[in-house]
Design a protein around this motif. Sequence first.
Motif, mmCIF file in Angstrom:
data_model
loop_
_atom_site.group_PDB
_atom_site.id
_atom_site.type_symbol
_atom_site.label_atom_id
_atom_site.label_comp_id
_atom_site.label_asym_id
_atom_site.label_seq_id
_atom_site.Cartn_x
_atom_site.Cartn_y
_atom_site.Cartn_z
ATOM 1 N N LEU A 7 19.371 33.225 -5.723
ATOM 2 C CA LEU A 7 19.771 32.309 -4.659
ATOM 3 C C LEU A 7 18.552 31.504 -4.210
ATOM 4 C CD1 LEU A 7 21.940 34.684 -2.414
ATOM 5 C CD2 LEU A 7 22.778 32.754 -3.772
ATOM 6 N N PRO A 8 18.778 30.304 -3.659
ATOM 7 C CA PRO A 8 17.653 29.541 -3.127
ATOM 8 C C PRO A 8 17.240 30.058 -1.750
ATOM 9 C CG PRO A 8 19.687 28.314 -2.811
ATOM 10 C CD PRO A 8 20.043 29.562 -3.592
ATOM 11 N N ASP A 9 15.925 29.986 -1.491
ATOM 12 C CA ASP A 9 15.471 30.256 -0.133
ATOM 13 C C ASP A 9 15.547 28.947 0.665
ATOM 14 O OD1 ASP A 9 13.192 28.737 -0.777
ATOM 15 O OD2 ASP A 9 11.847 30.468 -0.829
ATOM 16 N N THR A 10 15.028 28.924 1.862
ATOM 17 C CA THR A 10 15.186 27.755 2.717
ATOM 18 C C THR A 10 14.371 26.551 2.248
ATOM 19 O OG1 THR A 10 13.493 28.607 4.211
ATOM 20 C CG2 THR A 10 15.801 29.084 4.764
ATOM 21 N N SER A 11 13.468 26.757 1.297
ATOM 22 C CA SER A 11 12.724 25.627 0.736
ATOM 23 C C SER A 11 13.276 25.209 -0.617
ATOM 24 C CB SER A 11 11.238 25.963 0.622
ATOM 25 O OG SER A 11 11.045 27.005 -0.312
ATOM 26 N N GLY A 12 14.342 25.891 -1.074
ATOM 27 C CA GLY A 12 14.960 25.549 -2.350
ATOM 28 C C GLY A 12 14.427 26.327 -3.540
ATOM 29 N N THR A 13 13.472 27.212 -3.314
ATOM 30 C CA THR A 13 12.914 28.031 -4.394
ATOM 31 C C THR A 13 13.896 29.141 -4.758
ATOM 32 O OG1 THR A 13 10.686 27.611 -3.574
ATOM 33 C CG2 THR A 13 10.967 29.499 -5.053
ATOM 34 N N PHE A 58 12.465 42.966 0.150
ATOM 35 C CA PHE A 58 13.339 42.802 1.314
ATOM 36 C C PHE A 58 13.886 41.388 1.318
ATOM 37 C CE2 PHE A 58 14.757 42.863 5.664
ATOM 38 C CZ PHE A 58 14.931 44.205 5.974
ATOM 39 N N LEU A 59 15.190 41.256 1.086
ATOM 40 C CA LEU A 59 15.837 39.950 1.010
ATOM 41 C C LEU A 59 16.929 39.851 2.061
ATOM 42 C CD1 LEU A 59 16.264 39.808 -2.871
ATOM 43 C CD2 LEU A 59 14.419 38.813 -1.505
ATOM 44 N N GLN A 60 16.945 38.737 2.779
ATOM 45 C CA GLN A 60 17.972 38.501 3.787
ATOM 46 C C GLN A 60 18.775 37.284 3.362
ATOM 47 O OE1 GLN A 60 16.086 39.606 7.832
ATOM 48 N NE2 GLN A 60 14.419 39.200 6.397
ATOM 49 N N GLY A 88 9.869 37.803 4.938
ATOM 50 C CA GLY A 88 10.375 37.785 3.577
ATOM 51 C C GLY A 88 11.373 36.665 3.413
ATOM 52 N N PRO A 89 11.888 36.505 2.200
ATOM 53 C CA PRO A 89 12.786 35.396 1.923
ATOM 54 C C PRO A 89 14.101 35.469 2.716
ATOM 55 C CG PRO A 89 12.029 36.415 -0.122
ATOM 56 C CD PRO A 89 11.596 37.291 1.002
#
Length: 166
Positions: A7-13, A58-60, A88-89
């Motif tokens: 999944l993408p994080d808030t920066s699109g990574t 740890f992923l949220q 964390g992400p």
Amino acid sequence: MALAFTLPDTSGTSVSLHEDGAAAAVVVFTCNHCPYALAWHERLQDVARDYADRGVRFLQINSNNAEKYPRDSVDAMRARVDAGEFAGPYLVDSSQEVARAWGATVTPDVFVTDATGVVYRGAPDGDYNDPSLRAEWLRAALDDVLAGRPVAAAETKPVGCSIKWR
């Protein structure tokens, strides 16, 4: 259960569940507006920080329908990340496919995985109003996994706001 995801994080990574050979991964379905998620938020970030050097990923994940709940938009998520609120992400599940695959129902819904799959699912601890509990159920599950023991309490009832489905 289909565990693997990217999944993408808030920066699109793009961020994947299984990276870096972690001994365990914690996956928390959460959001920006639910009072339960907000009440447990700092306790969960403390767990992420406390276990980071012990091989725990740890992923949220926010799976809420951001069209109906603008406080759960990517921009609102990014503002919280930029403010340093996440250890964390913080991932975006806009299709809601990951939440459905995992059977997540509320925010927060906490899962602990090891090499065998999900070994704990439920609430961080027994009372969202009592910070002194320190996410003790989640910590106990992680301690069991890291010690190579079966998780003593593999399931508790997740408590929170319902995931806002499309």
